[in-house]
Design an enzyme around this catalytic site. Sequence first.
Site, mmCIF file in Angstrom:
data_model
loop_
_atom_site.group_PDB
_atom_site.id
_atom_site.type_symbol
_atom_site.label_atom_id
_atom_site.label_comp_id
_atom_site.label_asym_id
_atom_site.label_seq_id
_atom_site.Cartn_x
_atom_site.Cartn_y
_atom_site.Cartn_z
ATOM 1 N N ALA A 65 100.284 33.563 -51.211
ATOM 2 C CA ALA A 65 100.930 33.373 -49.911
ATOM 3 C C ALA A 65 100.320 34.241 -48.815
ATOM 4 O O ALA A 65 100.889 34.347 -47.730
ATOM 5 C CB ALA A 65 102.434 33.674 -50.041
ATOM 6 N N ASP A 66 99.160 34.854 -49.084
ATOM 7 C CA ASP A 66 98.542 35.713 -48.073
ATOM 8 C C ASP A 66 97.037 35.450 -48.002
ATOM 9 O O ASP A 66 96.220 36.358 -48.172
ATOM 10 C CB ASP A 66 98.803 37.190 -48.424
ATOM 11 C CG ASP A 66 98.358 38.136 -47.304
ATOM 12 O OD1 ASP A 66 98.291 37.696 -46.144
ATOM 13 O OD2 ASP A 66 98.064 39.304 -47.615
ATOM 14 N N PRO A 67 96.656 34.204 -47.719
ATOM 15 C CA PRO A 67 95.224 33.865 -47.748
ATOM 16 C C PRO A 67 94.531 34.071 -46.406
ATOM 17 O O PRO A 67 93.976 33.152 -45.829
ATOM 18 C CB PRO A 67 95.260 32.380 -48.121
ATOM 19 C CG PRO A 67 96.480 31.885 -47.411
ATOM 20 C CD PRO A 67 97.477 33.025 -47.443
ATOM 21 N N ASN A 71 90.646 37.601 -47.578
ATOM 22 C CA ASN A 71 91.005 37.372 -48.973
ATOM 23 C C ASN A 71 90.270 36.193 -49.602
ATOM 24 O O ASN A 71 90.557 35.828 -50.741
ATOM 25 C CB ASN A 71 92.518 37.135 -49.110
ATOM 26 C CG ASN A 71 93.294 38.426 -49.023
ATOM 27 O OD1 ASN A 71 92.724 39.502 -49.146
ATOM 28 N ND2 ASN A 71 94.600 38.331 -48.797
ATOM 29 N N ARG A 182 100.944 28.857 -43.246
ATOM 30 C CA ARG A 182 100.024 29.986 -43.041
ATOM 31 C C ARG A 182 98.764 29.807 -43.885
ATOM 32 O O ARG A 182 97.642 30.003 -43.399
ATOM 33 C CB ARG A 182 100.733 31.287 -43.403
ATOM 34 C CG ARG A 182 99.843 32.512 -43.264
ATOM 35 C CD ARG A 182 100.584 33.768 -43.678
ATOM 36 N NE ARG A 182 99.726 34.947 -43.549
ATOM 37 C CZ ARG A 182 100.106 36.171 -43.857
ATOM 38 N NH1 ARG A 182 101.331 36.369 -44.313
ATOM 39 N NH2 ARG A 182 99.282 37.175 -43.722
#
Length: 470
Positions: A65-67, A71, A182
Amino acid sequence: EQMSVLPDVVIPKNYPEFTSRRVHVAEWIEGEKLSQSNEDDVGALVNLGVITYLTQLLDFGFFHADPHPGNMMRTSDGKLAILDFGLMTDITDDQKYGMIEAIAHLLNRDYSEIGQDFINLDFIPKGTDTTPIVPALTKVFDAALAGGGAKSINFQELAADLAEITFEYPFRIPPYFALVIRAIGVLEGIALVGNPNFAIIDEAYPYIARRLMTDNSPRLKAALRYMVYGREGSFDAEKLIDLLQALEKFTAVRDEGDGSAFKVDGVRGSKNLGTAGDFAGTKQVQGADSNAVEPASNFESNGRNSATLGINLRDEGQSERDERTVREALRFFFSTEGYVFREFILEEIVNFVDASGREATQEVLRALGLSNLPMPSFIRAISPSLSDEDKRMVQQMRRLSAFLLGDFESVISPSRDDLQRNSQRLRQLIPVVREYAPELRQFATLLGVRLSEKALSRGLNWASGRLVAR
């Protein structure tokens, strides 16, 4: 473990013994940021990134959930590395299926169902009358879909437009979907640097097609039927061909590192969908001459491509092309992966064989000058003349057959010249067909049973009608 299905995706090993609530320790990966790479295969890795996130999201329901751009890396050996799994989220099966159903409705511009889709996805509270909301959603999606079809949505712009609706209607973006947007937005942003016309749904559609064509769940079977038959419930070969082409693209991206855009100069397969670009790189879509697109798709009648998996056959002779085309078509059709398609298409094959048999019988009678002779009512009942719907269905199935058989489209509706030329080619393919003899016998038996049931049903209807008349 989950990403092992994608061999060109690298997930760093995690070291839980050194990891704490505030510090995540993982294997060191050599490479460069994907967003800053100038390598030719960036397009391929972006396409693979789309498949990777959709696999996490819609196959497993557990995704990164944090691409952000930092990353996502291109490794020194040309693979896609995804870093920092410190923020993860999961979604329910209902939400997974709901997203696929919503995309299916978008592809068909069926906004009347979008209201219920948003209820299923927790955008709108259950029990809400979506009637007044649908016009607003229609306006948003019409703007988003203009010019390029449903596969040219810019998710960042769409999210902003949807946010406007939240001020006027009981509409909210659920937390899980904010994370989805996101992730998609980051992929889109990286891709837009190299290709200003990149459309995220263009590259997501192959994954969606793969799920619809191979997933055995009742909800996705219903979604597949909707995609091919539409709200009218009428079989559309072009829609099925579109799905099969997208399935080919999925295989090419996953297994062959295809970095080309799915839509080139606005043309995808046999459909003109508007404008979208292609990545500059070493791998381009074949047949970029999109000004002359035939309904039978990119499976060109000169035999340059195989059926179902898009194998390049340009350098092979006619005999080798024929063998590989038929072998690949049979392999897919009878494979485990092809089960859903085989089951899905069975009823249409039954209808096609039945109608073609009746058509052939009537042609023989006409050729013998017997078509005007009185026929017993029972014979007319079990072998009726073709209706307009029968004729339309036969035409649709011939189009699908031409796609699946590639170079053998002339065999489906042969001319006098075709018969002699193709007879020798067909005889040479007997050994290939024999490779699948057990599967073909089993399918032929099932087909015969279904055809017998169809004739029996007509006979029973005729008999019951006679009894009622008495």
